[in-house]
Design a protein around this motif. Structure first.
Motif, PDB file in Angstrom:
ATOM      1  N   ALA A 161       0.834  -1.207   0.000  1.00 15.07           N
ATOM      2  CA  ALA A 161       0.000   0.000   0.000  1.00 15.07           C
ATOM      3  C   ALA A 161       0.868   1.257   0.000  1.00 15.07           C
ATOM      4  CB  ALA A 161      -0.932  -0.005   1.212  1.00 15.07           C
ATOM      5  N   LEU A 162       1.936   1.252   0.790  1.00 16.67           N
ATOM      6  CA  LEU A 162       2.834   2.411   0.810  1.00 16.67           C
ATOM      7  C   LEU A 162       3.507   2.604  -0.541  1.00 16.67           C
ATOM      8  CD1 LEU A 162       4.633   2.166   4.270  1.00 16.67           C
ATOM      9  CD2 LEU A 162       2.899   3.810   3.562  1.00 16.67           C
ATOM     10  N   GLY A 163       3.820   1.509  -1.200  1.00 15.21           N
ATOM     11  CA  GLY A 163       4.473   1.587  -2.508  1.00 15.21           C
ATOM     12  C   GLY A 163       3.658   2.327  -3.543  1.00 15.21           C
ATOM     13  N   ALA A 164       2.340   2.299  -3.387  1.00 12.14           N
ATOM     14  CA  ALA A 164       1.465   2.997  -4.327  1.00 12.14           C
ATOM     15  C   ALA A 164       1.510   4.513  -4.128  1.00 12.14           C
ATOM     16  CB  ALA A 164       0.031   2.498  -4.166  1.00 12.14           C
ATOM     17  N   MET A 165       2.028   4.971  -2.990  1.00 12.04           N
ATOM     18  CA  MET A 165       2.040   6.404  -2.663  1.00 12.04           C
ATOM     19  C   MET A 165       3.342   7.106  -3.012  1.00 12.04           C
ATOM     20  SD  MET A 165       0.314   6.514   1.057  1.00 12.04           S
ATOM     21  CE  MET A 165      -0.167   4.912   1.647  1.00 12.04           C
ATOM     22  N   VAL A 166       4.424   6.361  -3.128  1.00 11.15           N
ATOM     23  CA  VAL A 166       5.748   6.966  -3.265  1.00 11.15           C
ATOM     24  C   VAL A 166       6.175   7.085  -4.728  1.00 11.15           C
ATOM     25  CG1 VAL A 166       6.477   6.140  -1.006  1.00 11.15           C
ATOM     26  CG2 VAL A 166       6.939   4.745  -3.016  1.00 11.15           C
ATOM     27  N   GLU A 167       7.164   7.922  -4.953  1.00 13.51           N
ATOM     28  CA  GLU A 167       7.753   8.032  -6.291  1.00 13.51           C
ATOM     29  C   GLU A 167       8.712   6.866  -6.536  1.00 13.51           C
ATOM     30  OE1 GLU A 167       7.251  10.239  -8.877  1.00 13.51           O
ATOM     31  OE2 GLU A 167       5.542  10.862  -7.643  1.00 13.51           O
ATOM     32  N   ARG A 168       9.510   6.555  -5.522  1.00 13.94           N
ATOM     33  CA  ARG A 168      10.481   5.456  -5.611  1.00 13.94           C
ATOM     34  C   ARG A 168      10.352   4.583  -4.379  1.00 13.94           C
ATOM     35  NH1 ARG A 168      15.125   9.503  -6.993  1.00 13.94           N
ATOM     36  NH2 ARG A 168      14.479  10.053  -9.083  1.00 13.94           N
ATOM     37  N   ARG A 169      10.454   3.297  -4.570  1.00 11.77           N
ATOM     38  CA  ARG A 169      10.341   2.351  -3.454  1.00 11.77           C
ATOM     39  C   ARG A 169      11.725   2.054  -2.885  1.00 11.77           C
ATOM     40  NH1 ARG A 169       5.500  -1.849  -4.978  1.00 11.77           N
ATOM     41  NH2 ARG A 169       4.049  -0.252  -5.690  1.00 11.77           N
ATOM     42  N   VAL A 170      12.158   2.934  -1.989  1.00  9.56           N
ATOM     43  CA  VAL A 170      13.468   2.799  -1.345  1.00  9.56           C
ATOM     44  C   VAL A 170      13.266   2.940   0.159  1.00  9.56           C
ATOM     45  CG1 VAL A 170      15.783   3.779  -1.093  1.00  9.56           C
ATOM     46  CG2 VAL A 170      14.660   3.785  -3.339  1.00  9.56           C
ATOM     47  N   ILE A 171      13.692   1.925   0.921  1.00  3.15           N
ATOM     48  CA  ILE A 171      13.607   1.963   2.386  1.00  3.15           C
ATOM     49  C   ILE A 171      15.004   1.759   2.963  1.00  3.15           C
ATOM     50  CG2 ILE A 171      12.799   0.807   4.485  1.00  3.15           C
ATOM     51  CD1 ILE A 171      10.354  -0.118   2.974  1.00  3.15           C
ATOM     52  N   ILE A 172      15.348   2.601   3.918  1.00  2.00           N
ATOM     53  CA  ILE A 172      16.522   2.384   4.754  1.00  2.00           C
ATOM     54  C   ILE A 172      15.985   2.276   6.177  1.00  2.00           C
ATOM     55  CG2 ILE A 172      18.715   3.296   5.587  1.00  2.00           C
ATOM     56  CD1 ILE A 172      18.853   4.845   2.890  1.00  2.00           C
ATOM     57  N   TRP A 226      10.204  -3.035  -3.062  1.00  2.00           N
ATOM     58  CA  TRP A 226      11.054  -2.027  -2.434  1.00  2.00           C
ATOM     59  C   TRP A 226      12.521  -2.439  -2.499  1.00  2.00           C
ATOM     60  CZ3 TRP A 226       9.418   2.555  -0.069  1.00  2.00           C
ATOM     61  CH2 TRP A 226       8.051   2.715   0.059  1.00  2.00           C
ATOM     62  N   SER A 227      13.389  -1.463  -2.688  1.00  2.00           N
ATOM     63  CA  SER A 227      14.824  -1.640  -2.481  1.00  2.00           C
ATOM     64  C   SER A 227      15.011  -1.431  -0.986  1.00  2.00           C
ATOM     65  CB  SER A 227      15.608  -0.601  -3.284  1.00  2.00           C
ATOM     66  OG  SER A 227      16.961  -0.624  -2.901  1.00  2.00           O
ATOM     67  N   PHE A 228      15.389  -2.474  -0.274  1.00  2.00           N
ATOM     68  CA  PHE A 228      15.410  -2.444   1.198  1.00  2.00           C
ATOM     69  C   PHE A 228      16.819  -2.603   1.731  1.00  2.00           C
ATOM     70  CE2 PHE A 228      15.227  -4.076   5.446  1.00  2.00           C
ATOM     71  CZ  PHE A 228      14.096  -3.500   6.012  1.00  2.00           C
ATOM     72  N   THR A 229      17.204  -1.686   2.628  1.00  2.00           N
ATOM     73  CA  THR A 229      18.480  -1.785   3.318  1.00  2.00           C
ATOM     74  C   THR A 229      18.233  -1.667   4.809  1.00  2.00           C
ATOM     75  OG1 THR A 229      19.651  -0.735   1.486  1.00  2.00           O
ATOM     76  CG2 THR A 229      20.782  -0.773   3.610  1.00  2.00           C
ATOM     77  N   GLY A 230      18.702  -2.640   5.571  1.00  2.00           N
ATOM     78  CA  GLY A 230      18.632  -2.575   7.023  1.00  2.00           C
ATOM     79  C   GLY A 230      20.016  -2.251   7.553  1.00  2.00           C
ATOM     80  N   LEU A 231      20.135  -1.171   8.286  1.00  2.00           N
ATOM     81  CA  LEU A 231      21.436  -0.777   8.824  1.00  2.00           C
ATOM     82  C   LEU A 231      21.776  -1.630  10.028  1.00  2.00           C
ATOM     83  CD1 LEU A 231      21.200   3.102   8.588  1.00  2.00           C
ATOM     84  CD2 LEU A 231      22.135   1.481   6.940  1.00  2.00           C
ATOM     85  N   GLY A 232      22.937  -2.216  10.031  1.00  2.00           N
ATOM     86  CA  GLY A 232      23.378  -3.038  11.147  1.00  2.00           C
ATOM     87  C   GLY A 232      22.520  -4.264  11.340  1.00  2.00           C
ATOM     88  N   ALA A 233      21.913  -4.735  10.271  1.00  2.00           N
ATOM     89  CA  ALA A 233      21.004  -5.876  10.362  1.00  2.00           C
ATOM     90  C   ALA A 233      21.725  -7.104  10.885  1.00  2.00           C
ATOM     91  CB  ALA A 233      20.392  -6.175   8.997  1.00  2.00           C
TER      92      ALA A 233
END
Length: 84
Positions: free
Chosen positions: A37-48, A64-71
């Motif tokens: 649902a959030l992906g439909a609202m954004v210009e680019r699907r990028v999550i940090i 989404w292009s997903f990056t978890g810091l210190g995962a």
């Protein structure tokens, strides 16, 4: 205080037209959000995800292009909540 910043009253309001989502909180509103649902609202699907509290697999499956810091494998407790 910061005239170049825009403030939003909800996650959805903040995401409309966004180029990226940087998660710096563990609020339930973010943790329970639907990445599709959030992906439909954004210009680019990028999550940090700096708190490692989002579901990376679900986010990636929603495009989404997903990056978890210190995962790490123990980023979330057994109750599903993120550790501080």
């Amino acid at each position: 205080m910061f005239p170049t910043l825009t403030y939003a009253d909800s996650l959805e309001e903040a995401e409309v037209g966004a180029d990226a989502m940087l998660v710096l909180t563990e609020c339930d509103e973010f943790r329970a959000s639907d990445p599709l649902a959030l992906g439909a609202m954004v210009e680019r699907r990028v999550i940090i995800d700096a708190r490692n509290c989002l579901d990376a697999t679900a986010s990636r499956a929603a495009g989404w292009s997903f990056t978890g810091l210190g995962a790490s494998s123990d980023a979330a407790g057994t109750d599903g909540r993120c550790r501080h």
